[in-house]
Design a protein around this motif. Sequence first.
Motif, PDB file in Angstrom:
ATOM      1  N   PHE A  33       1.121  -1.227   0.046  1.00 13.16           N
ATOM      2  CA  PHE A  33       0.032  -0.107   0.113  1.00 13.16           C
ATOM      3  C   PHE A  33       0.754   1.210  -0.047  1.00 13.16           C
ATOM      4  N   GLU A  34       0.581   2.344  -0.926  1.00 17.68           N
ATOM      5  CA  GLU A  34       1.427   3.275  -0.978  1.00 17.68           C
ATOM      6  C   GLU A  34       0.585   4.629  -1.153  1.00 17.68           C
ATOM      7  N   LYS A  35       0.682   5.647  -0.459  1.00 20.18           N
ATOM      8  CA  LYS A  35      -0.346   6.685  -0.278  1.00 20.18           C
ATOM      9  C   LYS A  35      -0.105   7.419  -1.655  1.00 20.18           C
ATOM     10  N   LEU A  53      21.123   9.696  -3.384  1.00 26.41           N
ATOM     11  CA  LEU A  53      21.618   8.604  -2.323  1.00 26.41           C
ATOM     12  C   LEU A  53      22.927   8.126  -2.531  1.00 26.41           C
ATOM     13  N   LYS A  54      23.844   8.261  -1.635  1.00 22.56           N
ATOM     14  CA  LYS A  54      25.109   7.531  -1.778  1.00 22.56           C
ATOM     15  C   LYS A  54      24.630   5.675  -1.339  1.00 22.56           C
ATOM     16  N   ILE A  55      25.064   5.074  -2.218  1.00 28.28           N
ATOM     17  CA  ILE A  55      25.027   3.652  -2.289  1.00 28.28           C
ATOM     18  C   ILE A  55      26.268   2.838  -2.134  1.00 28.28           C
ATOM     19  N   ASN A 109      20.024   9.135  -7.813  1.00 29.34           N
ATOM     20  CA  ASN A 109      18.733  10.043  -7.792  1.00 29.34           C
ATOM     21  C   ASN A 109      17.810   9.252  -7.209  1.00 29.34           C
ATOM     22  N   ARG A 110      16.994   9.572  -6.246  1.00 24.59           N
ATOM     23  CA  ARG A 110      16.025   8.669  -5.546  1.00 24.59           C
ATOM     24  C   ARG A 110      14.868   8.504  -6.459  1.00 24.59           C
ATOM     25  N   VAL A 111      14.765   9.335  -7.227  1.00 21.39           N
ATOM     26  CA  VAL A 111      13.534   9.028  -8.284  1.00 21.39           C
ATOM     27  C   VAL A 111      13.915   7.956  -9.388  1.00 21.39           C
ATOM     28  N   GLY A 312      13.165  -0.328   8.090  1.00 19.84           N
ATOM     29  CA  GLY A 312      13.594   1.245   7.490  1.00 19.84           C
ATOM     30  C   GLY A 312      13.449   2.164   8.348  1.00 19.84           C
ATOM     31  N   GLU A 313      13.172   3.492   7.478  1.00 22.15           N
ATOM     32  CA  GLU A 313      13.275   4.768   8.081  1.00 22.15           C
ATOM     33  C   GLU A 313      12.043   4.867   9.388  1.00 22.15           C
ATOM     34  N   SER A 314      11.344   3.988   9.163  1.00 17.53           N
ATOM     35  CA  SER A 314      10.164   3.761  10.404  1.00 17.53           C
ATOM     36  C   SER A 314      10.652   3.416  11.836  1.00 17.53           C
ATOM     37  N   GLY A 325      21.369   5.566   6.086  1.00 13.42           N
ATOM     38  CA  GLY A 325      19.950   5.223   6.122  1.00 13.42           C
ATOM     39  C   GLY A 325      19.277   4.090   5.291  1.00 13.42           C
ATOM     40  N   PHE A 326      19.621   4.387   3.900  1.00 12.01           N
ATOM     41  CA  PHE A 326      19.202   3.469   2.903  1.00 12.01           C
ATOM     42  C   PHE A 326      19.987   2.278   3.019  1.00 12.01           C
ATOM     43  N   ASN A 327      21.337   2.382   2.795  1.00 13.08           N
ATOM     44  CA  ASN A 327      22.357   1.180   3.317  1.00 13.08           C
ATOM     45  C   ASN A 327      21.940   0.212   4.330  1.00 13.08           C
TER      46      ASN A 327
HETATM   47  C1  FAD Z   1      18.694  14.436   2.162  1.00  9.54           C
HETATM   48  C2  FAD Z   1      18.828  12.968   2.494  1.00  9.54           C
HETATM   49  C3  FAD Z   1      19.964  12.385   1.866  1.00  9.54           C
HETATM   50  C4  FAD Z   1      20.420  11.096   2.203  1.00  9.54           C
HETATM   51  N1  FAD Z   1      21.263  10.609   1.856  1.00  9.54           N
HETATM   52  C5  FAD Z   1      21.272   9.152   2.009  1.00  9.54           C
HETATM   53  C6  FAD Z   1      22.548   8.395   1.521  1.00  9.54           C
HETATM   54  O1  FAD Z   1      23.300   9.086   0.936  1.00  9.54           O
HETATM   55  N2  FAD Z   1      22.635   7.127   1.794  1.00  9.54           N
HETATM   56  C7  FAD Z   1      21.678   6.352   2.398  1.00  9.54           C
HETATM   57  O2  FAD Z   1      21.913   5.364   2.678  1.00  9.54           O
HETATM   58  N3  FAD Z   1      20.672   6.916   2.910  1.00  9.54           N
HETATM   59  C8  FAD Z   1      20.418   8.437   2.735  1.00  9.54           C
HETATM   60  N4  FAD Z   1      19.258   8.911   3.284  1.00  9.54           N
HETATM   61  C9  FAD Z   1      18.300   8.359   3.698  1.00  9.54           C
HETATM   62  C10 FAD Z   1      17.209   7.383   2.825  1.00  9.54           C
HETATM   63  O3  FAD Z   1      16.560   8.450   2.116  1.00  9.54           O
HETATM   64  C11 FAD Z   1      16.272   6.750   3.659  1.00  9.54           C
HETATM   65  O4  FAD Z   1      16.833   5.976   4.766  1.00  9.54           O
HETATM   66  C12 FAD Z   1      15.227   5.868   2.708  1.00  9.54           C
HETATM   67  O5  FAD Z   1      14.811   6.849   1.800  1.00  9.54           O
HETATM   68  C13 FAD Z   1      14.260   5.052   3.607  1.00  9.54           C
HETATM   69  O6  FAD Z   1      13.653   4.393   3.018  1.00  9.54           O
HETATM   70  P1  FAD Z   1      12.135   4.069   3.559  1.00  9.54           P
HETATM   71  O7  FAD Z   1      11.509   3.187   2.412  1.00  9.54           O
HETATM   72  O8  FAD Z   1      12.324   3.110   4.664  1.00  9.54           O
HETATM   73  O9  FAD Z   1      11.257   5.044   3.857  1.00  9.54           O
HETATM   74  P2  FAD Z   1      10.730   6.414   2.848  1.00  9.54           P
HETATM   75  O10 FAD Z   1      11.860   6.471   1.654  1.00  9.54           O
HETATM   76  O11 FAD Z   1      10.500   7.515   3.650  1.00  9.54           O
HETATM   77  O12 FAD Z   1       9.485   5.835   2.102  1.00  9.54           O
HETATM   78  C14 FAD Z   1       8.213   5.573   2.822  1.00  9.54           C
HETATM   79  C15 FAD Z   1       7.194   5.417   2.013  1.00  9.54           C
HETATM   80  O13 FAD Z   1       5.937   5.105   2.677  1.00  9.54           O
HETATM   81  C16 FAD Z   1       4.794   5.996   2.079  1.00  9.54           C
HETATM   82  N5  FAD Z   1       3.913   6.438   3.256  1.00  9.54           N
HETATM   83  C17 FAD Z   1       4.046   6.993   4.249  1.00  9.54           C
HETATM   84  N6  FAD Z   1       3.048   6.985   5.105  1.00  9.54           N
HETATM   85  C18 FAD Z   1       2.288   5.964   4.484  1.00  9.54           C
HETATM   86  C19 FAD Z   1       0.903   5.970   4.685  1.00  9.54           C
HETATM   87  N7  FAD Z   1       0.401   6.226   5.782  1.00  9.54           N
HETATM   88  N8  FAD Z   1       0.262   5.040   3.996  1.00  9.54           N
HETATM   89  C20 FAD Z   1       0.701   4.633   2.834  1.00  9.54           C
HETATM   90  N9  FAD Z   1       1.933   4.876   2.449  1.00  9.54           N
HETATM   91  C21 FAD Z   1       2.759   5.889   3.165  1.00  9.54           C
HETATM   92  C22 FAD Z   1       5.552   7.377   1.763  1.00  9.54           C
HETATM   93  O14 FAD Z   1       4.844   7.975   0.758  1.00  9.54           O
HETATM   94  C23 FAD Z   1       6.903   6.896   1.089  1.00  9.54           C
HETATM   95  O15 FAD Z   1       6.865   6.355  -0.275  1.00  9.54           O
HETATM   96  C24 FAD Z   1      19.179  10.262   3.071  1.00  9.54           C
HETATM   97  C25 FAD Z   1      17.997  11.031   3.619  1.00  9.54           C
HETATM   98  C26 FAD Z   1      17.724  12.286   3.147  1.00  9.54           C
HETATM   99  C27 FAD Z   1      16.934  13.093   3.703  1.00  9.54           C
END
Ligand code: FAD
Length: 505
Positions: A33-35, A53-55, A109-111, A312-314, A325-327
């Motif tokens: 599920f993705e919002k 992101l740096k991977i 790029n994250r995109v 992950g980030e949660s 973070g990503f790594n």
């Molecule tokens: C400026 C910046 C630079 C960074 N550089 C690095 C780097 O160089 N190397 C590295 O390892 N990490 C880096 N990070 C960290 C990295 O971006 C995160 O660790 C990574 O994106 C986490 O992924 P995730 O999937 O856990 O969370 P997210 O990428 O936050 O994805 C969460 C997803 O959940 C969706 N969502 C949220 N709430 C809901 C809901 N209620 N219902 C449904 N969907 C929902 C969101 O829309 C999103 O798509 C960086 C972060 C930032 C801010």
Amino acid sequence: MEKKNYYAVIGAGPVGYVLSILLALRGFKVELFEKRPDPLTTSQSGEWRSTNLKIIKRSYPALRRVGVFEEFLNYSIEMFQIKTILQNQDEFEILFRGNLPGSTSYSINRVEIQEILARRIQDFQDNIIVHYNACISNVQIDQQSFDVKYSDGKIETKRGYEMVFGTDGIHSAVQQAFLTKPGFSYSREYNGYGYTELQIPALETQEGSKFRIQQNTFFHWPRNNVDVHMWGLPNFAGDINIGLFMKVTGEHSFEYFKKSGFDVFQKFMFEYFPDSKLLMPNMKDYFDKCNLTRIVTMKCGPWKFGNFQLVGESAHAQNPFGGLGFNASMEECVMIDDLIDKYQCDWNLICDDLYKSRKLTADKMNEFGDQQFTLYKDQLYDEPVQISLILQDYLSRVYSDIFQSSSQFIRFDDKDFLECLKFIPVENQLIDDLVKLIPDILDLAKTSRFDQRVFEIVDKYRNLTELASFKNQKSNIKIDKQNGYAFENLFAKYMSSYKQYTPEI
Ligand SMILES: Cc1cc2nc3c(=O)[nH]c(=O)nc-3n(C[C@H](O)[C@H](O)[C@H](O)COP(=O)(O)OP(=O)(O)OC[C@H]3O[C@@H](n4cnc5c(N)ncnc54)[C@H](O)[C@@H]3O)c2cc1C
């Protein structure tokens, strides 16, 4: 009724996609599920954070397991050095790679990551149903249920999954539900800074897109005099994604510039980042649309209540200066995948093991991110930091057979992160010894010369991964000479790659 091997994943960020695919590869059924809308059919602008992101190596196993590693390479740029451009426009480079083959990092790029994973997940249509525009709320741990609101306004209550993974990022709805549970500990800190994005666009030529500045490089523009920091990460299309880090409010803050308008911002940029005059013809476009994302760190635990698990980030959010973070999250996806085999799908055991193995690591990565932020933003002009960086760079280039810096361990090795951290005091001790025992050590660094005395000292530290083990062996080193260095900008004097700015006429 419980659906055996039927899983829900909430949030299609990189972690949600990867985890869903890993589960599907086992034949499990997944609903994701993705919002937000589907990144493949919707303009990305404003919909997805687009920062780079740096991977590093820590992510490769996950990317390989889900079958996107080759595609990831196609859309990323390998980085070999960090270039630091000082306020006076002088610059120097530090090696940014490990000693072993393949020990480099990539900028993407994250995109692109989102799109690569969104394409890949389409190969699993028999096992994964992806619901875009589906926002989760009202997570009920005890009822094992949550609500989904679709784009047409319809709300559906879902339940009965074997496990629900909250991969919904820092503002996780699942984590919010955990807050109601006794025993859940949680801390979130905003450090008063945020980042926004600018761009150095590619130069369009008849031969195609080109970089305006050197390739394969991670750029830093530290400006501690105004408490602003800028970094740049290259993209495969020839542009450089710029992260501008500044205070949220106050002098030279995002709020100040947004209120004062573009002219004030541009004047500031031209004064403190003179290269932006030539390199950022699109500054106004970016300024007009830019938002500030605040830097936040978050720790919590445990990561599982009932059949809900944070990943992950949660579960852990770090200062981006750590670049982990990503790594780290990719490492955790692979750990979960391996633990499924180890515990034969017993999710209590899997999640317990994951938490025990990773909680401390996540907390330490958190601290590391904050330290790196302070280092790059504030400490580059401190003498001990300068000496340490100059010598780390010298040793890792000239004595690469026997030396790997702490930064190389952390960023370019896939060793356990906590083990890598233990090398930091060893390295500090080594650098201390070199400064005390070899009076001309910085001159050697400047000229990148091999020196037998240095070799012998470094050799004593070879293969030592923590200070305690070294102290037992170190008694034969005698410190016979103290040597002090008292220059304001030691980089200018001793960094071998230091170049004075020469304006082009
Ligand atoms: C400026 C910046 C630079 C960074 N550089 C690095 C780097 O160089 N190397 C590295 O390892 N990490 C880096 N990070 C960290 C990295 O971006 C995160 O660790 C990574 O994106 C986490 O992924 P995730 O999937 O856990 O969370 P997210 O990428 O936050 O994805 C969460 C997803 O959940 C969706 N969502 C949220 N709430 C809901 C809901 N209620 N219902 C449904 N969907 C929902 C969101 O829309 C999103 O798509 C960086 C972060 C930032 C801010």
